[in-house]
Scaffold this motif. Structure first.
Motif, mmCIF file in Angstrom:
data_model
loop_
_atom_site.group_PDB
_atom_site.id
_atom_site.type_symbol
_atom_site.label_atom_id
_atom_site.label_comp_id
_atom_site.label_asym_id
_atom_site.label_seq_id
_atom_site.Cartn_x
_atom_site.Cartn_y
_atom_site.Cartn_z
ATOM 1 N N PRO A 1 0.813 -1.219 0.000
ATOM 2 C CA PRO A 1 0.000 0.000 0.000
ATOM 3 C C PRO A 1 0.847 1.270 0.000
ATOM 4 O O PRO A 1 1.937 1.306 0.580
ATOM 5 C CB PRO A 1 -0.790 -0.121 1.301
ATOM 6 C CG PRO A 1 0.146 -0.860 2.221
ATOM 7 C CD PRO A 1 0.881 -1.830 1.345
ATOM 8 N N SER A 2 0.327 2.316 -0.657
ATOM 9 C CA SER A 2 0.947 3.644 -0.707
ATOM 10 C C SER A 2 -0.154 4.679 -0.585
ATOM 11 O O SER A 2 -1.181 4.563 -1.269
ATOM 12 C CB SER A 2 1.695 3.849 -2.021
ATOM 13 O OG SER A 2 2.690 2.866 -2.231
ATOM 14 N N TYR B 1 4.839 10.640 0.749
ATOM 15 C CA TYR B 1 3.724 9.739 1.023
ATOM 16 C C TYR B 1 4.144 8.739 2.083
ATOM 17 O O TYR B 1 5.324 8.706 2.490
ATOM 18 C CB TYR B 1 3.271 9.023 -0.259
ATOM 19 C CG TYR B 1 4.346 8.246 -0.992
ATOM 20 C CD1 TYR B 1 4.469 6.868 -0.859
ATOM 21 C CD2 TYR B 1 5.239 8.892 -1.842
ATOM 22 C CE1 TYR B 1 5.435 6.153 -1.549
ATOM 23 C CE2 TYR B 1 6.215 8.193 -2.536
ATOM 24 C CZ TYR B 1 6.309 6.823 -2.385
ATOM 25 O OH TYR B 1 7.272 6.121 -3.074
ATOM 26 N N VAL B 2 3.208 7.947 2.543
ATOM 27 C CA VAL B 2 3.537 6.863 3.455
ATOM 28 C C VAL B 2 3.219 5.544 2.780
ATOM 29 O O VAL B 2 2.340 5.458 1.913
ATOM 30 C CB VAL B 2 2.822 6.980 4.821
ATOM 31 C CG1 VAL B 2 3.335 8.182 5.582
ATOM 32 C CG2 VAL B 2 1.308 7.050 4.672
ATOM 33 N N ALA B 3 3.947 4.536 3.176
ATOM 34 C CA ALA B 3 3.797 3.225 2.544
ATOM 35 C C ALA B 3 4.281 2.150 3.497
ATOM 36 O O ALA B 3 5.036 2.424 4.440
ATOM 37 C CB ALA B 3 4.595 3.175 1.239
ATOM 38 N N ARG C 1 7.126 -6.811 7.441
ATOM 39 C CA ARG C 1 6.724 -6.212 8.714
ATOM 40 C C ARG C 1 5.523 -5.289 8.555
ATOM 41 O O ARG C 1 4.801 -5.030 9.510
ATOM 42 C CB ARG C 1 7.886 -5.427 9.321
ATOM 43 C CG ARG C 1 9.023 -6.299 9.841
ATOM 44 C CD ARG C 1 10.071 -5.439 10.514
ATOM 45 N NE ARG C 1 9.512 -4.749 11.670
ATOM 46 C CZ ARG C 1 10.033 -3.637 12.169
ATOM 47 N NH1 ARG C 1 11.105 -3.096 11.606
ATOM 48 N NH2 ARG C 1 9.487 -3.066 13.225
ATOM 49 N N ARG C 2 5.321 -4.737 7.376
ATOM 50 C CA ARG C 2 4.200 -3.838 7.082
ATOM 51 C C ARG C 2 4.204 -2.623 7.998
ATOM 52 O O ARG C 2 3.158 -2.118 8.414
ATOM 53 C CB ARG C 2 2.849 -4.555 7.173
ATOM 54 C CG ARG C 2 2.775 -5.865 6.434
ATOM 55 C CD ARG C 2 3.192 -5.718 4.987
ATOM 56 N NE ARG C 2 2.109 -5.228 4.140
ATOM 57 C CZ ARG C 2 2.262 -4.935 2.850
ATOM 58 N NH1 ARG C 2 3.458 -5.038 2.294
ATOM 59 N NH2 ARG C 2 1.244 -4.516 2.141
ATOM 60 N N VAL C 3 5.390 -2.131 8.331
ATOM 61 C CA VAL C 3 5.512 -0.904 9.109
ATOM 62 C C VAL C 3 5.294 0.277 8.169
ATOM 63 O O VAL C 3 5.844 0.311 7.064
ATOM 64 C CB VAL C 3 6.894 -0.806 9.779
ATOM 65 C CG1 VAL C 3 7.051 0.519 10.506
ATOM 66 C CG2 VAL C 3 7.088 -1.966 10.744
ATOM 67 N N VAL C 4 4.507 1.260 8.591
ATOM 68 C CA VAL C 4 4.223 2.419 7.757
ATOM 69 C C VAL C 4 5.316 3.466 7.961
ATOM 70 O O VAL C 4 5.540 3.939 9.080
ATOM 71 C CB VAL C 4 2.835 3.004 8.075
ATOM 72 C CG1 VAL C 4 2.579 4.269 7.265
ATOM 73 C CG2 VAL C 4 1.751 1.961 7.776
ATOM 74 N N GLY D 1 8.595 3.546 14.227
ATOM 75 C CA GLY D 1 7.229 3.612 14.735
ATOM 76 C C GLY D 1 6.307 3.839 13.555
ATOM 77 O O GLY D 1 6.749 3.911 12.402
ATOM 78 N N HIS D 2 5.025 3.940 13.822
ATOM 79 C CA HIS D 2 4.074 4.254 12.755
ATOM 80 C C HIS D 2 4.213 5.733 12.409
ATOM 81 O O HIS D 2 4.003 6.599 13.252
ATOM 82 C CB HIS D 2 2.647 3.946 13.198
ATOM 83 C CG HIS D 2 1.628 4.231 12.138
ATOM 84 N ND1 HIS D 2 1.042 3.236 11.382
ATOM 85 C CD2 HIS D 2 1.093 5.403 11.686
ATOM 86 C CE1 HIS D 2 0.196 3.787 10.526
ATOM 87 N NE2 HIS D 2 0.216 5.099 10.694
ATOM 88 N N CYS D 3 4.545 6.024 11.154
ATOM 89 C CA CYS D 3 4.677 7.397 10.680
ATOM 90 C C CYS D 3 3.556 7.693 9.693
ATOM 91 O O CYS D 3 3.121 6.806 8.950
ATOM 92 C CB CYS D 3 6.026 7.610 10.008
ATOM 93 S SG CYS D 3 7.439 7.393 11.110
#
Length: 276
Positions: free
Chosen positions: A110-111, A125-127, A132-135, A154-156
């Motif tokens: 995802p993006s 953007y965030v992705a 690990r699927r860390v954003v 961390g989640h960004c």
């Protein structure tokens, strides 16, 4: 959910209603020409002309699952959208602002788009990548591979460029709960602007560089949900002189994306209410 699209004028401190709608609409952008706002709802995009406010559908071709991470190119000729229509998670696309078929920008999902440099050359953007699927925060320049700026600390989320393009503001929960951070556009010098008990998301610097607006959730909030008592806070670009200027029911969809007027005197936002 009832939605209220409003504009806040910084100098007067007055909020004015632009449009009320009986269904969920979210995430206003302000057009560079200053004449309309762009919102999403039900997977579609809509223009809201300020002269005669109403929802005017944007033709997006196959992109019929747009989320609330969208924007407008600095020259006003293209929309940037985040959409799930290919069935593999959100990707970023562009299309003509007059409407048309989407052109994919990010191959990986995802993006989620969040900001653009003033010259239109770089998007942030965030992705989530890998197992690990860390954003994390990424940037992308035309013809270049994407650049990962944060490294899973961390989640960004919510990255947005400073007006001169030298810095990126974002939120991150690496220290326990989401706070406002800033870093150089190449990812160096990451630092927290301030620390408080609120859960703070979606920082947006004004085009004149004088102010920052962000969304403050109640302490203990997890993620960035909708339908909570929230506040919009103004501060200076260094995180000082904080003022809680508005309090209402909102959250997800209130100011996910840049929504300042071109002259930096006003910004648009959404508040919400359950049907009576």
């Amino acid at each position: 959910m009832r939605s209220f699209l409003e504009i806040y004028e910084v100098a007067s401190g007055v909020a004015s209603l632009v449009l009320a709608h009986d269904k969920l609409i979210e995430a206003p952008n302000w057009s560079p020409c200053g004449t309309y706002l762009l919102v999403n709802g039900g997977g579609r995009l809509f223009k809201v002309p300020l002269e005669a406010p109403r929802l005017v559908p944007v033709q997006t071709g196959a992109a019929l699952r747009c989320n609330n991470d969208h924007g407008i190119s600095p020259d006003g000729t293209r929309f940037i959208i985040s959409c799930h229509h290919e069935g593999e998670g959100s990707r970023i696309y562009t299309l003509p602002s007059a409407g048309g078929d989407p052109v994919r920008v990010t191959d990986l999902a995802p993006s989620w788009w969040h900001g653009q440099s003033r010259d239109g050359g770089v998007m942030c953007y965030v992705a989530a990548r890998g197992d690990r699927r860390v954003v994390d925060v990424y940037t992308l320049a035309p013809g270049q591979p994407e650049q990962r700026l944060t490294k899973g600390e961390g989640h960004c989320d919510g990255p947005d460029f400073s007006p001169d393009g030298s810095q990126i503001y974002y939120n991150c929960d690496r220290d326990g709960h989401a706070q406002i951070w800033v870093m150089a556009a190449n990812g160096s010098g990451q630092r927290k602007l301030f620390a408080d008990d609120y859960v703070n998301w979606f920082p947006h610097p004004s085009p004149d560089g004088r102010r920052l607006v962000y969304l403050a959730y109640p302490p203990g909030t997890l993620g960035h949900p909708g339908d909570l008592p929230v506040a919009l806070v103004l501060c200076n670009p260094l995180g000082g002189d904080q003022r809680r200027i508005l309090e209402f029911n909102g959250g997800q969809g209130t100011i996910n994306v840049p929504s300042w007027s071109p002259d930096g005197t006003r910004f648009a936002y959404m508040r919400f209410a359950k049907p009576e």
